[in-house]
Design a protein around this motif. Sequence first.
Motif, mmCIF file in Angstrom:
data_model
loop_
_atom_site.group_PDB
_atom_site.id
_atom_site.type_symbol
_atom_site.label_atom_id
_atom_site.label_comp_id
_atom_site.label_asym_id
_atom_site.label_seq_id
_atom_site.Cartn_x
_atom_site.Cartn_y
_atom_site.Cartn_z
ATOM 1 N N ILE A 182 0.858 -1.200 0.000
ATOM 2 C CA ILE A 182 0.000 0.000 0.000
ATOM 3 C C ILE A 182 0.893 1.250 0.000
ATOM 4 O O ILE A 182 0.646 2.220 -0.718
ATOM 5 N N MET A 183 1.953 1.186 0.808
ATOM 6 C CA MET A 183 2.892 2.306 0.908
ATOM 7 C C MET A 183 3.586 2.548 -0.438
ATOM 8 O O MET A 183 3.725 3.681 -0.893
ATOM 9 N N ALA A 184 4.003 1.469 -1.082
ATOM 10 C CA ALA A 184 4.683 1.582 -2.377
ATOM 11 C C ALA A 184 3.719 2.157 -3.416
ATOM 12 O O ALA A 184 4.086 3.037 -4.207
ATOM 13 N N ALA A 185 2.469 1.679 -3.393
ATOM 14 C CA ALA A 185 1.483 2.152 -4.381
ATOM 15 C C ALA A 185 1.233 3.641 -4.192
ATOM 16 O O ALA A 185 1.049 4.386 -5.160
ATOM 17 N N GLU A 186 1.260 4.064 -2.943
ATOM 18 C CA GLU A 186 1.004 5.478 -2.649
ATOM 19 C C GLU A 186 2.154 6.371 -3.132
ATOM 20 O O GLU A 186 1.937 7.476 -3.590
ATOM 21 N N ARG A 187 3.385 5.877 -3.045
ATOM 22 C CA ARG A 187 4.549 6.698 -3.382
ATOM 23 C C ARG A 187 4.984 6.562 -4.844
ATOM 24 O O ARG A 187 5.725 7.402 -5.355
ATOM 25 N N LEU A 188 4.552 5.493 -5.515
ATOM 26 C CA LEU A 188 4.940 5.281 -6.917
ATOM 27 C C LEU A 188 4.213 6.296 -7.811
ATOM 28 O O LEU A 188 3.001 6.453 -7.685
ATOM 29 N N PRO A 189 4.922 6.938 -8.727
ATOM 30 C CA PRO A 189 4.217 7.914 -9.582
ATOM 31 C C PRO A 189 3.474 7.243 -10.743
ATOM 32 O O PRO A 189 3.304 7.834 -11.803
ATOM 33 N N ARG A 190 3.073 6.027 -10.561
ATOM 34 C CA ARG A 190 2.359 5.256 -11.584
ATOM 35 C C ARG A 190 1.239 4.489 -10.894
ATOM 36 O O ARG A 190 1.219 4.375 -9.682
ATOM 37 N N MET A 191 0.328 3.934 -11.704
ATOM 38 C CA MET A 191 -0.736 3.117 -11.120
ATOM 39 C C MET A 191 -0.321 1.650 -11.161
ATOM 40 O O MET A 191 0.555 1.267 -11.931
ATOM 41 N N PHE A 192 -0.958 0.835 -10.361
ATOM 42 C CA PHE A 192 -0.630 -0.592 -10.342
ATOM 43 C C PHE A 192 -1.319 -1.392 -11.454
ATOM 44 O O PHE A 192 -0.689 -2.215 -12.099
ATOM 45 N N PRO A 193 -2.629 -1.190 -11.720
ATOM 46 C CA PRO A 193 -3.296 -2.091 -12.674
ATOM 47 C C PRO A 193 -3.102 -1.713 -14.141
ATOM 48 O O PRO A 193 -2.759 -0.570 -14.457
ATOM 49 N N LEU A 194 -3.299 -2.689 -14.991
ATOM 50 C CA LEU A 194 -3.380 -2.459 -16.436
ATOM 51 C C LEU A 194 -4.705 -1.743 -16.705
ATOM 52 O O LEU A 194 -5.753 -2.215 -16.265
ATOM 53 N N LEU A 195 -4.653 -0.598 -17.381
ATOM 54 C CA LEU A 195 -5.892 0.107 -17.678
ATOM 55 C C LEU A 195 -5.970 0.359 -19.172
ATOM 56 O O LEU A 195 -4.985 0.763 -19.789
ATOM 57 N N MET A 196 -7.143 0.112 -19.744
ATOM 58 C CA MET A 196 -7.343 0.430 -21.161
ATOM 59 C C MET A 196 -8.305 1.596 -21.223
ATOM 60 O O MET A 196 -9.471 1.446 -20.877
ATOM 61 N N THR A 197 -7.810 2.748 -21.596
ATOM 62 C CA THR A 197 -8.639 3.956 -21.569
ATOM 63 C C THR A 197 -8.708 4.542 -22.974
ATOM 64 O O THR A 197 -7.968 4.122 -23.887
ATOM 65 N N ALA A 198 -9.596 5.563 -23.139
ATOM 66 C CA ALA A 198 -9.719 6.229 -24.432
ATOM 67 C C ALA A 198 -8.411 6.936 -24.804
ATOM 68 O O ALA A 198 -8.122 7.183 -25.970
ATOM 69 N N ALA A 199 -7.609 7.230 -23.770
ATOM 70 C CA ALA A 199 -6.319 7.885 -24.013
ATOM 71 C C ALA A 199 -5.194 6.866 -24.202
ATOM 72 O O ALA A 199 -4.021 7.202 -24.139
ATOM 73 N N GLY A 200 -5.567 5.611 -24.336
ATOM 74 C CA GLY A 200 -4.559 4.579 -24.569
ATOM 75 C C GLY A 200 -4.384 3.672 -23.364
ATOM 76 O O GLY A 200 -5.041 3.825 -22.336
ATOM 77 N N THR A 201 -3.485 2.700 -23.551
ATOM 78 C CA THR A 201 -3.300 1.671 -22.521
ATOM 79 C C THR A 201 -2.249 2.103 -21.501
ATOM 80 O O THR A 201 -1.223 2.675 -21.863
ATOM 81 N N VAL A 202 -2.546 1.827 -20.227
ATOM 82 C CA VAL A 202 -1.577 2.036 -19.140
ATOM 83 C C VAL A 202 -1.073 0.648 -18.731
ATOM 84 O O VAL A 202 -1.869 -0.192 -18.318
ATOM 85 N N PRO A 203 0.223 0.407 -18.862
ATOM 86 C CA PRO A 203 0.708 -0.933 -18.507
ATOM 87 C C PRO A 203 0.707 -1.148 -16.991
ATOM 88 O O PRO A 203 0.814 -0.175 -16.235
ATOM 89 N N PRO A 204 0.613 -2.394 -16.529
ATOM 90 C CA PRO A 204 0.615 -2.634 -15.078
ATOM 91 C C PRO A 204 1.997 -2.386 -14.479
ATOM 92 O O PRO A 204 3.012 -2.482 -15.176
ATOM 93 N N ALA A 205 2.009 -2.090 -13.191
ATOM 94 C CA ALA A 205 3.280 -1.915 -12.482
ATOM 95 C C ALA A 205 3.969 -3.267 -12.345
ATOM 96 O O ALA A 205 3.317 -4.313 -12.277
#
Length: 379
Positions: free
Chosen positions: A144-167
Amino acid sequence: MRIAVPRENQPGEARVALAPESVKKLVATGAEIGIETGAGVHAGFPDAEYETVGASVMGRSDLLPEADIFACVNRPEPDDIAKLKASCVVIGFLKPLDEPTALEPIIAKKLSAFAVELVPRTTRAQSMDALSSMATVAGYKAVIMAAERLPRMFPLLMTAAGTVPPAKVLVLGAGVAGLQAIATARRLGAVVEAYDVRAAAGQDVKSLGAKFLEVDLGGIETQDAGGYAKELSPAALQRGRDMVAKRAAVSDVVITTAQVPGRKAPLMLTEEAVNSMRPGSVIIDLAASTGGNVALTKPGEEVDHNGVLILGPLNLPATVAGHASQLYSRNLTSFISLINDKGTLKIDMNDDILKGACVTYQGGSVHPKVAAALGNPVA
Ligand code: NAD
């Protein structure tokens, strides 16, 4: 038999030794429970809740002299020890092997003391395994601490602005804390890989949906009869480090949990390996209190090394004080059942759990490892 629960006074400590649900159970056995005013408040247990289940809430000066059992999270300070009566039994995280000299006032006062760290890890003692309870909480909170401090998201997300790869998360050491970290990171959607010297940990890692990193350690025995890691030769440690350095360079988060009981934590991530990580990456070193798995860890501090954040938290369970207290309280209640004969204190030193966890019995029978650490191996 009166069980006293103090308000913990170490900086940053928010846990309490007994939660109201346990107090209720203990009162039903005939025990009397005294709780120091405000003892549970930071864990989410107000005084009124303790009173509802039959405890007496009082100030510290009234609590200590009456205690037959002093149930604590952290070892009491000499001032408190002086106020306990000679027949009192102290139970808690007493750091018997890390800080043995701090136990001298307990021995000198001829108290009896049981360290939860020394409870044997046998099937019968499983419900009393406070180390596993706290490691579970720490493994969860590290992610939880790492997720809070990482400047990225953890899950793979497919959005209208493109894909976000998983951490990408790398977990070093797949014991109790490591496995909980893996499970938590997977639930958040990260891609997880893990390494442990014990090949047996591979099955557990894979069953949580993570990849187990294999290192050829030359067929040496890495696990003792109790299921713990053995101390490795410098050559075997180096092989692990070489592989870890390669994987860390492509990871967003590294969580290190590698420990060897009674020894300094093994170095797993060298400064060179940290240099190869991308800025913005986060390292959480859960072994910080026993020397750290990362060369640059500063225990209890945050280090920013060329944009790589290295955290060495010392008491993560206290940051999840409600559940950490609840689990610890259940462990303690189970342990107390061994010395609670229908509300009367009764200690059978032939019981293998009591014998294993006993630091001192009435000032004598000092645990051999503690006696040796105090320079008195025959005590
Ligand atoms: P721990 O905190 O002592 O160590 C954490 C992990 O670090 C271990 O899995 C260890 O193998 C690993 N490690 C040590 N040196 C390493 C190195 N150089 N490189 C990579 N990894 C390294 O251990 P723990 O989490 O308290 O428990 C470890 C094991 O003990 C469990 O997996 C289990 O088999 C056993 N255990 C048994 C019981 C029980 O029977 N009641 C309870 C808890 C744990």
